[in-house]
Scaffold this motif. Structure first.
Motif, PDB file in Angstrom:
ATOM      1  N   VAL A   1      27.040 -18.935 -32.675  1.00  0.00           N
ATOM      2  CA  VAL A   1      25.613 -18.765 -32.392  1.00  0.00           C
ATOM      3  C   VAL A   1      24.909 -18.330 -33.673  1.00  0.00           C
ATOM      4  O   VAL A   1      25.275 -17.319 -34.274  1.00  0.00           O
ATOM      5  N   GLU A   2      23.907 -19.103 -34.078  1.00  0.00           N
ATOM      6  CA  GLU A   2      23.084 -18.768 -35.240  1.00  0.00           C
ATOM      7  C   GLU A   2      21.639 -18.651 -34.767  1.00  0.00           C
ATOM      8  O   GLU A   2      21.038 -19.642 -34.352  1.00  0.00           O
ATOM      9  N   SER A   3      21.100 -17.442 -34.813  1.00  0.00           N
ATOM     10  CA  SER A   3      19.729 -17.192 -34.372  1.00  0.00           C
ATOM     11  C   SER A   3      18.868 -16.818 -35.569  1.00  0.00           C
ATOM     12  O   SER A   3      19.281 -16.016 -36.403  1.00  0.00           O
ATOM     13  N   LEU A   4      17.671 -17.381 -35.628  1.00  0.00           N
ATOM     14  CA  LEU A   4      16.798 -17.155 -36.776  1.00  0.00           C
ATOM     15  C   LEU A   4      15.959 -15.893 -36.652  1.00  0.00           C
ATOM     16  O   LEU A   4      15.566 -15.316 -37.659  1.00  0.00           O
ATOM     17  N   ALA A   5      15.657 -15.483 -35.440  1.00  0.00           N
ATOM     18  CA  ALA A   5      14.964 -14.213 -35.197  1.00  0.00           C
ATOM     19  C   ALA A   5      15.626 -13.577 -33.987  1.00  0.00           C
ATOM     20  O   ALA A   5      15.688 -14.187 -32.921  1.00  0.00           O
ATOM     21  N   ARG A   6      16.139 -12.368 -34.175  1.00  0.00           N
ATOM     22  CA  ARG A   6      16.822 -11.659 -33.086  1.00  0.00           C
ATOM     23  C   ARG A   6      15.978 -10.459 -32.677  1.00  0.00           C
ATOM     24  O   ARG A   6      15.799  -9.528 -33.458  1.00  0.00           O
ATOM     25  N   ILE A   7      15.486 -10.504 -31.456  1.00  0.00           N
ATOM     26  CA  ILE A   7      14.610  -9.446 -30.967  1.00  0.00           C
ATOM     27  C   ILE A   7      15.427  -8.368 -30.264  1.00  0.00           C
ATOM     28  O   ILE A   7      16.171  -8.653 -29.322  1.00  0.00           O
ATOM     29  N   LYS A   8      15.267  -7.155 -30.743  1.00  0.00           N
ATOM     30  CA  LYS A   8      15.966  -5.998 -30.178  1.00  0.00           C
ATOM     31  C   LYS A   8      15.286  -5.532 -28.896  1.00  0.00           C
ATOM     32  O   LYS A   8      15.937  -5.191 -27.917  1.00  0.00           O
ATOM     33  N   LYS A   9      13.932  -5.497 -28.936  1.00  0.00           N
ATOM     34  CA  LYS A   9      13.194  -5.103 -27.736  1.00  0.00           C
ATOM     35  C   LYS A   9      11.755  -5.577 -27.819  1.00  0.00           C
ATOM     36  O   LYS A   9      11.218  -5.825 -28.900  1.00  0.00           O
ATOM     37  N   LEU A  10      11.170  -5.716 -26.647  1.00  0.00           N
ATOM     38  CA  LEU A  10       9.751  -6.020 -26.494  1.00  0.00           C
ATOM     39  C   LEU A  10       9.150  -4.812 -25.794  1.00  0.00           C
ATOM     40  O   LEU A  10       9.512  -4.512 -24.659  1.00  0.00           O
ATOM     41  N   GLU A  11       8.254  -4.123 -26.501  1.00  0.00           N
ATOM     42  CA  GLU A  11       7.738  -2.872 -25.944  1.00  0.00           C
ATOM     43  C   GLU A  11       6.370  -2.561 -26.536  1.00  0.00           C
ATOM     44  O   GLU A  11       6.153  -2.757 -27.736  1.00  0.00           O
ATOM     45  N   ALA A  12       5.480  -2.072 -25.699  1.00  0.00           N
ATOM     46  CA  ALA A  12       4.145  -1.650 -26.130  1.00  0.00           C
ATOM     47  C   ALA A  12       3.429  -2.741 -26.930  1.00  0.00           C
ATOM     48  O   ALA A  12       2.785  -2.473 -27.937  1.00  0.00           O
ATOM     49  N   GLY A  13       3.588  -3.979 -26.487  1.00  0.00           N
ATOM     50  CA  GLY A  13       2.906  -5.089 -27.136  1.00  0.00           C
ATOM     51  C   GLY A  13       3.504  -5.543 -28.453  1.00  0.00           C
ATOM     52  O   GLY A  13       2.901  -6.342 -29.160  1.00  0.00           O
ATOM     53  N   GLU A  14       4.692  -5.049 -28.795  1.00  0.00           N
ATOM     54  CA  GLU A  14       5.314  -5.411 -30.066  1.00  0.00           C
ATOM     55  C   GLU A  14       6.762  -5.838 -29.890  1.00  0.00           C
ATOM     56  O   GLU A  14       7.457  -5.358 -29.004  1.00  0.00           O
ATOM     57  N   ALA A  15       7.183  -6.713 -30.796  1.00  0.00           N
ATOM     58  CA  ALA A  15       8.581  -7.130 -30.861  1.00  0.00           C
ATOM     59  C   ALA A  15       9.255  -6.354 -31.983  1.00  0.00           C
ATOM     60  O   ALA A  15       8.729  -6.279 -33.094  1.00  0.00           O
ATOM     61  N   THR A  16      10.410  -5.779 -31.675  1.00  0.00           N
ATOM     62  CA  THR A  16      11.232  -5.105 -32.680  1.00  0.00           C
ATOM     63  C   THR A  16      12.460  -5.971 -32.904  1.00  0.00           C
ATOM     64  O   THR A  16      13.062  -6.458 -31.943  1.00  0.00           O
ATOM     65  N   PHE A  17      12.833  -6.159 -34.165  1.00  0.00           N
ATOM     66  CA  PHE A  17      13.918  -7.075 -34.495  1.00  0.00           C
ATOM     67  C   PHE A  17      15.227  -6.357 -34.775  1.00  0.00           C
ATOM     68  O   PHE A  17      15.244  -5.231 -35.264  1.00  0.00           O
ATOM     69  N   VAL A  18      16.327  -7.050 -34.478  1.00  0.00           N
ATOM     70  CA  VAL A  18      17.659  -6.603 -34.856  1.00  0.00           C
ATOM     71  C   VAL A  18      17.793  -6.931 -36.336  1.00  0.00           C
ATOM     72  O   VAL A  18      17.584  -8.084 -36.732  1.00  0.00           O
ATOM     73  N   ASP A  19      18.110  -5.954 -37.147  1.00  0.00           N
ATOM     74  CA  ASP A  19      18.277  -6.181 -38.586  1.00  0.00           C
ATOM     75  C   ASP A  19      17.194  -7.097 -39.143  1.00  0.00           C
ATOM     76  O   ASP A  19      17.467  -8.233 -39.527  1.00  0.00           O
ATOM     77  N   PRO A  20      15.946  -6.633 -39.187  1.00  0.00           N
ATOM     78  CA  PRO A  20      14.872  -7.488 -39.703  1.00  0.00           C
ATOM     79  C   PRO A  20      15.183  -7.999 -41.107  1.00  0.00           C
ATOM     80  O   PRO A  20      15.786  -7.298 -41.907  1.00  0.00           O
ATOM     81  N   VAL A  21      14.778  -9.219 -41.358  1.00  0.00           N
ATOM     82  CA  VAL A  21      14.997  -9.841 -42.657  1.00  0.00           C
ATOM     83  C   VAL A  21      13.995  -9.260 -43.649  1.00  0.00           C
ATOM     84  O   VAL A  21      12.807  -9.167 -43.359  1.00  0.00           O
ATOM     85  N   THR A  22      14.462  -8.879 -44.823  1.00  0.00           N
ATOM     86  CA  THR A  22      13.570  -8.285 -45.819  1.00  0.00           C
ATOM     87  C   THR A  22      13.236  -9.235 -46.956  1.00  0.00           C
ATOM     88  O   THR A  22      12.379  -8.952 -47.767  1.00  0.00           O
ATOM     89  N   VAL A  23      13.935 -10.349 -47.033  1.00  0.00           N
ATOM     90  CA  VAL A  23      13.697 -11.296 -48.130  1.00  0.00           C
ATOM     91  C   VAL A  23      12.951 -12.502 -47.619  1.00  0.00           C
ATOM     92  O   VAL A  23      13.166 -12.978 -46.559  1.00  0.00           O
TER      93      VAL A  23
END
Length: 194
Positions: free
Chosen positions: A172-194
């Motif tokens: 499985v290769e996912s380009l954006a991995r969402i950790k949670k959806l809360e308070a109108g925002e998406a939080t990512f698993v290990d957000p990409v910094t580059v």
């Protein structure tokens, strides 16, 4: 994929702790430049996997799947969710439950478009519980082909789909991995910094 995460933050609408709406660039209106970049990322990740065909499900997976097929130089086929008068013989099918639509559909592909011995990359817009992914994998297996992996544009990592696919032995290769959806925002698993 940093640009995808930025698009989700800027244009995605968190409708609940389970539902993310990305109609402005993926599921209704399509950003072709973003799809081309997504396709490049999938091509790069699966370039050595011997992919001979791309499979997706209508409708949200079609744009990224088509661009990925173009990048890899292979054909793309999509599973239909509704029975067509022209798709009446020589088909393979599987049942798939949609969380978003809250209904079960029979997905269908003409046998001639999935051949035994092929290495199939399954591309989809979302991965949540894994229902669509497993349905598509069943089509590939019924055809006598092999699932080379799953390319997921947006994964809801707080739902069990990824783990179920990994437990079944799939890549499985996912380009954006969402950790949670809360308070109108998406939080990512290990957000990409580059």
């Amino acid at each position: 994929m940093k640009r995808l995460e930025e698009m989700i933050k800027q244009e995605g609408l968190v409708l609940s702790d389970q539902v993310l709406k990305v109609d402005s660039f993926l599921n209704h209106q399509v950003d072709p430049t973003l799809m081309w970049e997504i396709a490049y990322e999938f091509m790069d990740r699966f370039k050595d996997a011997g992919i001979t065909r791309i499979l997706t499900i209508e409708a949200g997976g079609i744009a990224p799947a088509m661009m990925t097929a173009l990048r890899l130089g292979v054909p793309m086929v999509y599973a239909r969710k509704t029975k067509s008068l022209t798709l009446n013989e020589g088909t393979i099918s599987a049942e798939v439950y949609s969380f978003t639509k809250q209904q079960t559909s029979t997905i269908t592909v003409a046998e001639q478009y999935l051949q035994a011995g092929e290495r199939v990359l399954i591309i989809d817009d979302f991965l949540a519980n894994g229902e669509a992914a497993f349905g598509l994998a069943k089509l590939v297996e019924q055809a006598g082909a092999e699932v080379a992996g799953f390319g997921i544009v947006i994964e809801k990592s707080f739902q069990p789909g990824r783990q179920k696919l990994l437990d079944a032995g799939f890549r499985v290769e996912s380009l954006a991995r969402i950790k949670k959806l809360e308070a109108g925002e998406a939080t990512f698993v290990d957000p990409v910094t580059v």
